[in-house]
Scaffold this motif. Structure first.
Motif, PDB file in Angstrom:
ATOM      1  N   CYS A  41       0.849  -1.192   0.000  1.00 36.42           N
ATOM      2  CA  CYS A  41       0.000   0.000   0.000  1.00 36.42           C
ATOM      3  C   CYS A  41       0.886   1.244   0.000  1.00 36.42           C
ATOM      4  N   SER A  42       0.617   2.172  -0.897  1.00 36.97           N
ATOM      5  CA  SER A  42       1.465   3.358  -1.051  1.00 36.97           C
ATOM      6  C   SER A  42       1.431   4.254   0.176  1.00 36.97           C
ATOM      7  N   THR A  43       0.305   4.283   0.880  1.00 35.73           N
ATOM      8  CA  THR A  43       0.177   5.156   2.048  1.00 35.73           C
ATOM      9  C   THR A  43       0.734   4.527   3.318  1.00 35.73           C
ATOM     10  N   GLY A  44       1.041   3.221   3.276  1.00 33.57           N
ATOM     11  CA  GLY A  44       1.511   2.542   4.474  1.00 33.57           C
ATOM     12  C   GLY A  44       0.422   2.300   5.485  1.00 33.57           C
TER      13      GLY A  44
ATOM     14  N   LEU B 226     -10.723   0.143   5.404  1.00 37.90           N
ATOM     15  CA  LEU B 226     -11.559  -1.045   5.607  1.00 37.90           C
ATOM     16  C   LEU B 226     -11.625  -1.912   4.359  1.00 37.90           C
ATOM     17  N   GLU B 227     -11.798  -1.315   3.182  1.00 41.65           N
ATOM     18  CA  GLU B 227     -11.911  -2.111   1.959  1.00 41.65           C
ATOM     19  C   GLU B 227     -10.597  -2.856   1.665  1.00 41.65           C
ATOM     20  N   GLU B 228      -9.478  -2.169   1.848  1.00 38.96           N
ATOM     21  CA  GLU B 228      -8.183  -2.829   1.627  1.00 38.96           C
ATOM     22  C   GLU B 228      -7.944  -3.936   2.658  1.00 38.96           C
ATOM     23  N   PHE B 229      -8.368  -3.674   3.874  1.00 42.06           N
ATOM     24  CA  PHE B 229      -8.200  -4.686   4.915  1.00 42.06           C
ATOM     25  C   PHE B 229      -9.049  -5.921   4.623  1.00 42.06           C
TER      26      PHE B 229
END
Length: 509
Positions: free
Chosen positions: A248-251, A255-258
């Motif tokens: 993930c670019s933001t580090g 919720l959706e990514e998780f």
């Protein structure tokens, strides 16, 4: 006519001269050659000497090569551990084995960090018997029981009197109800059919999101990874979640990514590998017995024999876990399990966690080998079972046969590939890990799965001594160096204070 006569006279004179020369030459002594005669015996002696010297040097080179081969295949053996065997009569009042001083520990730690190789006994074949010298007045026999896992049996490792002392020390110390092992349930409920987590993905995300900002950071995930009951974030869960976090670019994960990474971590394949731990059940009582300076000499002798048996340095054995003694009452058991754990990037060994500078995600047991000792004869039951010993292949899903779980020793003890009946004083040497091919500890040997069958009559007493090794060679070296420094600091403080009593040195026995 006159010409012919003169010719005859000349011939006659020539013959007389020739005969005179011969007579003169015969009267002279024979001439000796100026070249000295060849002495054949001297030449033969030199050739023989050269041949002998050549064979002698070849012999010496072969001996040196053989010594180097044995040295690098067996690893460096600690001179303190193996040079002087301890007498089996130690329980009758002999002095306890010598313990290393801080300088000795430091020397061995330096050796470990450079070129140390873990010793490993070769099994040869099932049924092979080899002699081992553990005490001064007798030779023990070590029999190979299995090659997958590498398992040996040593009858008479302890005498009946020594076993009785260990049991009495455990009773004096006091026993407690056994807790579930690393990664297992902490209660006695049957959870084999329950999922690892009964929470939704949204609920898990909310629990992990400590500051409730809708974003998951690495430290928030790590803070919830220390649970020991196996129902929270397992190493597989962590691996999937942290991998998703890294890409993930933001580090951070919303919720959706998780949901994407967490759902993958809960896939059937991942869940199956964790259920082996989550459904583990055990019913017994146990205690820990300290084996260092000031402890009972039988406990020190026991550890010294383990050091000699395993060909490992004294320092490595001394810095491992204390002796654990179990008592199985009527109806007690333990399901099949592994004594050690698989090593992953997101895990750290429990015994070396103090030497790790970075934050740890999950602590696991790292036990290179197990020495199990039977302390009493069991009237009926209580066998040690190895369900998949020497199987051609290992498949965790194949542990379920005809709807029966082979790890459930209460139901499938008779179906195990290898079953060992307890005999007082007999020891089992089990290697929990494979070799990495370079003289260090490799992957977990999945065939080392073992358990304790139901005790049907009488009691069962057994002792476990584990040798802890970190798969990370440098991490193990840092841990031993830190241990030596603390040992020296403690010894320095004691020199300026009054002598400490046995209880002051350690509250354990």
């Amino acid at each position: 006519m006159s010409v012919n006569m003169s010719k005859l006279n000349m011939d006659h004179l020539q013959q007389q001269e020739d005969s005179g020369v011969r007579e003169d030459s015969s009267s002279l002594p024979p001439l000796r050659s100026t070249r000295p005669p060849v002495q054949r015996s001297s030449v033969c002696s030199r050739a023989y000497f050269v041949v002998v010297m050549v064979f002698f040097h070849v012999y010496i080179l072969n001996v040196i090569a053989l010594l180097m081969y044995v040295h690098y295949n067996n690893g460096h053996r600690d001179p303190v551990a193996g040079d002087e065997p301890f007498s089996s009569s130690a329980s009758e009042g002999e002095s306890p084995p010598r313990h290393p001083t801080p300088p000795e520990i430091e020397l061995r730690v330096v050796g470990l960090s450079h070129h140390f190789r873990l010793a490993r006994t070769e099994g040869i074949r099932v049924g092979h018997v080899q002699a081992v010298s553990l005490v001064a007045d007798r030779t023990h026999k070590m029999k190979t029981l299995s090659l997958k896992p590498l398992l040996f049996e040593i009858p008479g490792f302890l005498s009946e009197e020594e076993c009785r002392v260990v049991v009495q020390l455990a009773q004096l110390k006091g026993l407690m109800e056994s807790q579930m092992t690393e990664g297992s349930q902490s209660n006695q409920q049957d959870v084999s059919n329950q999922p690892l987590l009964s929470l939704s993905t949204e609920e898990v995300f909310s629990l992990l999101d400590l500051n409730q900002d809708g974003l998951l950071q690495k430290q928030e995930i790590v803070s919830h990874s220390r649970s020991q009951d196996g129902t929270w974030l397992s190493p597989d869960n962590l691996h999937q979640i942290l991998t998703g976090l890294e890409v993930c670019s933001t580090g951070m994960l919303n919720l959706e990514e998780f949901k994407r990474v967490y759902d993958v971590s809960q896939s059937p394949g991942q869940e199956q590998s964790e259920k082996l731990w989550s459904r583990f059940k055990q019913r017994s009582k146990h205690t820990w017995l300290y084996q260092g300076p000031g402890s009972h000499h039988v406990l020190q002798t026991l550890r010294s024999r383990v050091t000699i048996l395993t060909h490992l340095p004294t320092s490595l054995v001394e810095m491992s876990e204390p002796l654990q003694v179990f008592r199985y009452d009527l109806g007690d058991f333990s399901d099949a399990h592994h004594d050690s754990s698989s090593h992953r990037a997101e895990t750290t060994c429990t015994h070396t966690r103090l030497a790790r500078n970075a934050s740890t995600f999950k602590e696991v047991s790292c036990r290179y080998l197990t020495v199990l000792i039977y302390l009493n004869p069991v009237e009926e039951g209580g066998e040690t079972t190895f369900p998949v010993a020497d199987n051609r292949t290992y498949d965790e899903q194949a542990l379920i046969q005809d709807g029966v779980d082979l790890t459930d020793t209460r139901k499938t003890c008779e179906r195990g590939n290898l079953k060992i009946k307890p005999t007082v004083g007999t020891a089992l040497l089990l290697y929990n890990h494979l070799s990495d091919g370079q003289g260090w500890m490799g992957e977990l040997d999945e065939y080392s799965l073992h358990g304790d069958c139901l005790v049907k009559r009488g009691l069962k007493w057994v002792a476990n001594l584990w040798v802890n090794v970190d798969p990370d060679h440098q991490q193990q070296a840092r841990y031993q160096r830190l241990f030596a420094e603390r040992y020296q600091a403690k010894s320095g403080m004691e020199e300026h204070s009054q002598p400490l009593s046995h209880i002051d040195l350690h509250q354990d026995l």
